[in-house]
Design a protein around this motif. Structure first.
Motif, short mmCIF file in Angstrom:
data_model
loop_
_atom_site.label_atom_id
_atom_site.label_comp_id
_atom_site.label_asym_id
_atom_site.label_seq_id
_atom_site.Cartn_x
_atom_site.Cartn_y
_atom_site.Cartn_z
N LYS A 1 1.80 -11.05 4.63
CA LYS A 1 2.52 -10.76 3.39
C LYS A 1 1.79 -9.68 2.59
CE LYS A 1 4.26 -14.10 0.91
NZ LYS A 1 4.44 -15.38 0.19
N ALA A 2 0.47 -9.77 2.55
CA ALA A 2 -0.31 -8.76 1.82
C ALA A 2 -0.15 -7.38 2.45
CB ALA A 2 -1.79 -9.16 1.79
N LYS A 3 -0.13 -7.33 3.79
CA LYS A 3 0.05 -6.05 4.48
C LYS A 3 1.44 -5.47 4.20
CE LYS A 3 -1.35 -5.26 8.63
NZ LYS A 3 -1.65 -5.36 10.10
N THR A 4 2.45 -6.33 4.22
CA THR A 4 3.81 -5.87 3.94
C THR A 4 3.91 -5.36 2.50
OG1 THR A 4 4.73 -7.45 5.52
CG2 THR A 4 6.25 -6.54 3.87
N ARG A 5 3.34 -6.11 1.57
CA ARG A 5 3.36 -5.71 0.16
C ARG A 5 2.68 -4.35 -0.02
NH1 ARG A 5 1.02 -9.82 -1.53
NH2 ARG A 5 2.84 -11.07 -1.96
N ALA A 6 1.53 -4.18 0.61
CA ALA A 6 0.80 -2.92 0.50
C ALA A 6 1.58 -1.76 1.12
CB ALA A 6 -0.57 -3.05 1.17
N ALA A 7 2.25 -2.03 2.24
CA ALA A 7 3.04 -0.98 2.90
C ALA A 7 4.22 -0.56 2.03
CB ALA A 7 3.53 -1.46 4.26
N ILE A 8 4.88 -1.53 1.42
CA ILE A 8 6.01 -1.20 0.53
C ILE A 8 5.51 -0.34 -0.62
CG2 ILE A 8 7.73 -2.13 -1.07
CD1 ILE A 8 7.77 -4.68 0.74
N GLN A 9 4.40 -0.74 -1.23
CA GLN A 9 3.87 0.02 -2.35
C GLN A 9 3.47 1.43 -1.92
OE1 GLN A 9 0.01 -0.91 -4.23
NE2 GLN A 9 1.09 -0.96 -6.20
N ARG A 10 2.84 1.55 -0.75
CA ARG A 10 2.41 2.86 -0.26
C ARG A 10 3.61 3.80 -0.08
NH1 ARG A 10 -0.19 0.96 3.57
NH2 ARG A 10 1.31 1.27 5.25
N HIS A 11 4.68 3.30 0.54
CA HIS A 11 5.88 4.13 0.72
C HIS A 11 6.51 4.48 -0.62
CE1 HIS A 11 6.12 4.24 5.07
NE2 HIS A 11 5.88 2.94 5.12
N ALA A 12 6.55 3.51 -1.53
CA ALA A 12 7.14 3.75 -2.85
C ALA A 12 6.38 4.84 -3.60
CB ALA A 12 7.17 2.46 -3.66
N LEU A 13 5.06 4.73 -3.62
CA LEU A 13 4.26 5.71 -4.35
C LEU A 13 4.41 7.10 -3.74
CD1 LEU A 13 1.07 3.60 -5.08
CD2 LEU A 13 2.90 4.19 -6.67
N ARG A 14 4.51 7.16 -2.41
CA ARG A 14 4.71 8.46 -1.75
C ARG A 14 6.05 9.07 -2.18
NH1 ARG A 14 7.76 9.65 2.33
NH2 ARG A 14 7.93 7.50 3.08
N LEU A 15 7.10 8.25 -2.19
CA LEU A 15 8.41 8.75 -2.60
C LEU A 15 8.42 9.16 -4.07
CD1 LEU A 15 10.74 6.25 -0.71
CD2 LEU A 15 10.51 8.70 -0.26
N PHE A 16 7.76 8.40 -4.91
CA PHE A 16 7.69 8.76 -6.33
C PHE A 16 7.00 10.11 -6.50
CE2 PHE A 16 7.53 3.94 -7.31
CZ PHE A 16 8.91 3.85 -7.24
#
Length: 198
Positions: free
Chosen positions: A12-27
C-alpha cells in the motif's frame, strides 16, 4: 518498540508513493489546476476509484508528507533518557541528514507547488494544526501520559509553533534544506526555556 510493516502495508505504501510521484510529475508538466484525477490515475495505471481509496482529494496527493511517519519512528527510537524536545531534535537530525540529494529535490518541488497554489497553502496551515496531535502522540508515549494531557499538548503546540516561527518565509519563498538548521536552533531555544538575548 517498533514493528516492521507487513507485506500488505508495504504494498500500500509503494502504491501510495507511486501515485504521488506520477501526480507531482504531471503537476510540474501541465500545472496543478489543469491536471485531473483521471490523468493521474491513468499515469499510475490505476482506476480513479483506487486513487480515491488512497487520497480523498486531489489536494491530498500533494499534501501527503512521507517524512512524518519516518520522523515519528525516529523519535520513538531515541534513548528514553532524552527529554521530549531533545528526542525530537535528534530525530530530525537523524532523518534529514540521510535524505539523498534527488529525494530532497523532489521534496523541494513538492513544497514549491504547495507554496504557489492557494488552496494547497490553506490546507497546509490546517495540517500544522493536525501536526500538534501527531507530536502530542509521540510525546505522550515517551512520557507515559495520555495524549490529551494538557502539558503534553502544550509541549506539542510549542514544538510545532517554534518550528513554524523558525521559517517565517516558508510560504513566500523556496524551500531549502538549511531551513531545518533554523528549526533545530528554534527547538534548542525551546529546550532551554525560550530565553531572550540581552
Amino acid at each position: 518498540m517498533t514493528t516492521t510493516p507487513g507485506l500488505r502495508e508495504r504494498k500500500k505504501a509503494k502504491t501510495r508513493a507511486a501515485i504521488q510521484r506520477h501526480a507531482l510529475r504531471l503537476f510540474q508538466e501541465q500545472g496543478y489546476a489543469a491536471t485531473t484525477v483521471d490523468q493521474i490515475a491513468e499515469a499510475a495505471e490505476i482506476s480513479p476509484s483506487t486513487f480515491f481509496r488512497y487520497f480523498p482529494t486531489k489536494e491530498d496527493v500533494v499534501l501527503l508528507d512521507s517524512y512524518d511517519p519516518i520522523l515519528i519512528e525516529a523519535v520513538r527510537a531515541q534513548p528514553p533518557e532524552l527529554s521530549p524536545v531533545a528526542a525530537i531534535r535528534a530525530a530530525i537530525g537523524d532523518v534529514f541528514k540521510r535524505i539523498p540529494a534527488d529525494e530532497w529535490e523532489a521534496e523541494r518541488e513538492r513544497q514549491e507547488l504547495i507554496r504557489t497554489v492557494p488552496e494547497l497553502r490553506a490546507r497546509q496551515m490546517w495540517q500544522y494544526v493536525q501536526g500538534i496531535d501527531l507530536v502530542a502522540g509521540v510525546i505522550a508515549e515517551r512520557a507515559g501520559l495520555p495524549a490529551d494531557d494538557l502539558a503534553v499538548r502544550a509541549m506539542a503546540g510549542a514544538v510545532v509553533g517554534v518550528s513554524m516561527a523558525a521559517i517565517p518565509h516558508a510560504l513566500e519563498s523556496s524551500h531549502d534544506l538549511a531551513d531545518y538548521g533554523r528549526v533545530d536552533d528554534a527547538l534548542a531555544l525551546l529546550e532551554a526555556g525560550l530565553p531572550l538575548p540581552g
